[in-house]
Design a protein around this motif. Structure first.
Motif, PDB file in Angstrom:
ATOM      1  N   ARG A 263       0.807  -1.227   0.000  1.00  0.00           N
ATOM      2  CA  ARG A 263       0.000   0.000   0.000  1.00  0.00           C
ATOM      3  C   ARG A 263       0.834   1.268   0.000  1.00  0.00           C
ATOM      4  O   ARG A 263       0.436   2.275  -0.604  1.00  0.00           O
ATOM      5  CB  ARG A 263      -0.937  -0.013   1.224  1.00  0.00           C
ATOM      6  CG  ARG A 263      -1.843   1.201   1.348  1.00  0.00           C
ATOM      7  CD  ARG A 263      -2.822   1.286   0.188  1.00  0.00           C
ATOM      8  NE  ARG A 263      -3.709   2.437   0.346  1.00  0.00           N
ATOM      9  CZ  ARG A 263      -3.456   3.640  -0.127  1.00  0.00           C
ATOM     10  NH1 ARG A 263      -2.340   3.878  -0.807  1.00  0.00           N
ATOM     11  NH2 ARG A 263      -4.323   4.617   0.064  1.00  0.00           N
ATOM     12  N   TYR A 264       1.983   1.281   0.674  1.00  0.00           N
ATOM     13  CA  TYR A 264       2.777   2.498   0.772  1.00  0.00           C
ATOM     14  C   TYR A 264       4.202   2.254   0.260  1.00  0.00           C
ATOM     15  O   TYR A 264       5.154   2.125   1.037  1.00  0.00           O
ATOM     16  CB  TYR A 264       2.807   2.990   2.227  1.00  0.00           C
ATOM     17  CG  TYR A 264       1.418   3.208   2.814  1.00  0.00           C
ATOM     18  CD1 TYR A 264       0.546   4.128   2.246  1.00  0.00           C
ATOM     19  CD2 TYR A 264       0.990   2.487   3.925  1.00  0.00           C
ATOM     20  CE1 TYR A 264      -0.729   4.322   2.767  1.00  0.00           C
ATOM     21  CE2 TYR A 264      -0.280   2.673   4.458  1.00  0.00           C
ATOM     22  CZ  TYR A 264      -1.145   3.591   3.875  1.00  0.00           C
ATOM     23  OH  TYR A 264      -2.398   3.778   4.390  1.00  0.00           O
ATOM     24  N   PRO A 265       4.351   2.220  -1.075  1.00  0.00           N
ATOM     25  CA  PRO A 265       5.682   1.963  -1.652  1.00  0.00           C
ATOM     26  C   PRO A 265       6.659   3.113  -1.384  1.00  0.00           C
ATOM     27  O   PRO A 265       6.253   4.263  -1.166  1.00  0.00           O
ATOM     28  CB  PRO A 265       5.388   1.835  -3.150  1.00  0.00           C
ATOM     29  CG  PRO A 265       3.900   1.627  -3.260  1.00  0.00           C
ATOM     30  CD  PRO A 265       3.318   2.348  -2.093  1.00  0.00           C
ATOM     31  N   LYS A 266       7.924   2.789  -1.424  1.00  0.00           N
ATOM     32  CA  LYS A 266       8.974   3.776  -1.133  1.00  0.00           C
ATOM     33  C   LYS A 266       8.935   4.946  -2.107  1.00  0.00           C
ATOM     34  O   LYS A 266       9.156   6.111  -1.728  1.00  0.00           O
ATOM     35  CB  LYS A 266      10.335   3.087  -1.186  1.00  0.00           C
ATOM     36  CG  LYS A 266      11.489   3.967  -0.792  1.00  0.00           C
ATOM     37  CD  LYS A 266      12.821   3.213  -0.911  1.00  0.00           C
ATOM     38  CE  LYS A 266      12.884   2.065   0.074  1.00  0.00           C
ATOM     39  NZ  LYS A 266      14.231   1.398   0.050  1.00  0.00           N
ATOM     40  N   GLU A 267       8.653   4.659  -3.382  1.00  0.00           N
ATOM     41  CA  GLU A 267       8.689   5.691  -4.421  1.00  0.00           C
ATOM     42  C   GLU A 267       7.382   6.498  -4.506  1.00  0.00           C
ATOM     43  O   GLU A 267       7.274   7.407  -5.346  1.00  0.00           O
ATOM     44  CB  GLU A 267       8.983   5.054  -5.789  1.00  0.00           C
ATOM     45  CG  GLU A 267       7.914   4.132  -6.339  1.00  0.00           C
ATOM     46  CD  GLU A 267       7.974   2.722  -5.799  1.00  0.00           C
ATOM     47  OE1 GLU A 267       7.250   1.872  -6.356  1.00  0.00           O
ATOM     48  OE2 GLU A 267       8.733   2.471  -4.829  1.00  0.00           O
TER      49      GLU A 267
END
Length: 306
Positions: A263-267
């Motif tokens: 749900r909360y990717p680094k990029e």
């Protein structure tokens, strides 16, 4: 002649004494019409009658006073009760947001999210909160775990399938945190706010920093029952280095097959406004999860909200 004179004087003396005796008797003897007991009885009766009249008058006044006072007391009591029960709670709108959002944090002003035709695509974040009547049907994800972590029923079923498949491949996806009530989310959120204040931040800064890590109550996918924080054996908490494990590698390769996305990717932190969380996986359904994996979009981008 002397004897006649003495006799006459004696008779006169006796007559005088009789007269005095009669006069004295008439002064001390009460008349027959006013005997002593009769006079006492009359006086007592008069006294009693007077007392009775006075008492009756007094009682009548007291009764009138009581009759007048009682309705006044009842009216006052009724008015007080009515005033007390008409007070109703109101939602806070000090933050400038939707009146249906009942919390007040500076810089946090979400509006109610609309539930789409596919309810598993509902988007909640710091800009959108769950509708007031949103109540997921919950189910335990992995019954063999003592914590009995829950998700929404369909999401829980899919998680169990994913868990079994990963375990068969040698990766154990331990369910750490699934469904959370708004009360628990509020406690977590405000605990982090206090920590940030203790670190020297202003309250507004503390709220903003906290919202990048833990979303405010009502704004988290955990309360929708659609998110799971995942760990592995030896990780009894969420950890940033989870992305170095075989469990994370397995999820990156296969999670979409069961309807889950990272749900909360680094990029994508600028879009999600949440820090990179390699442990947080969201159920959206197999079709949307596959489409997002192929496109590289996060949920906000996929729904056109970014």
């Amino acid at each position: 002649m002397k004897k006649s004179l003495m006799l006459t004087l004696t008779l006169l003396l006796l007559a005088g004494l009789a007269a005095c005796s009669e006069e004295a008797a008439s002064e001390t003897t009460p008349t027959a019409t006013t005997p002593l007991l009769t006079a006492y009885a009359t006086t007592a009766a008069t006294s009693i009658a007077t007392t009775t009249e006075t008492t009756t008058t007094s009682t009548a006044v007291a009764t009138t006073t009581t009759s007048t006072t009682t309705p006044t007391t009842l009216t006052t009591t009724t008015t007080t009760t009515t005033t007390t029960t008409t007070k109703q709670p109101t939602a806070s709108t000090n933050s400038g947001g939707n009146a249906s959002y009942s919390y007040d944090y500076p810089g946090i002003a979400p509006v109610a999210a609309k539930v789409p035709a596919d309810p598993y695509l509902i988007c909640v974040n710091r800009n959108y909160h769950l509708p007031a009547n949103y109540e997921p049907a919950l189910q335990v994800c992995v019954p063999s775990y003592p914590e009995k972590i829950q998700m929404e029923a369909t999401a829980a079923t899919q998680y169990k399938k994913m868990y079994d498949a990963a375990k068969a491949d040698g990766a154990e996806l331990i369910p750490y945190s699934g469904y959370r009530s708004s009360a628990r989310q509020k406690a977590n959120f405000e605990r982090l706010i206090r920590t940030n204040v203790d670190r020297g931040h202003s309250y507004a800064e503390a709220v903003n920093l906290a919202a990048q890590v833990i979303l405010p109550p009502g704004c988290t996918e955990h309360s929708a029952g659609l998110a799971m924080d995942i760990t592995r054996p030896g990780y009894w908490d969420t950890r940033d280095d989870f992305d170095t494990t075989k469990e994370f590698a397995w999820l990156k390769a296969h999670a979409h097959e069961y309807g889950f996305i990272l749900r909360y990717p680094k990029e994508k932190t600028a879009v999600t406004q949440i820090i990179y969380e390699p442990w947080h996986w969201r159920y959206v359904g197999v079709g949307p999860a596959t489409a997002m994996k192929v496109s590289g979009k996060c949920l906000e981008e996929y729904l056109g909200l970014a």
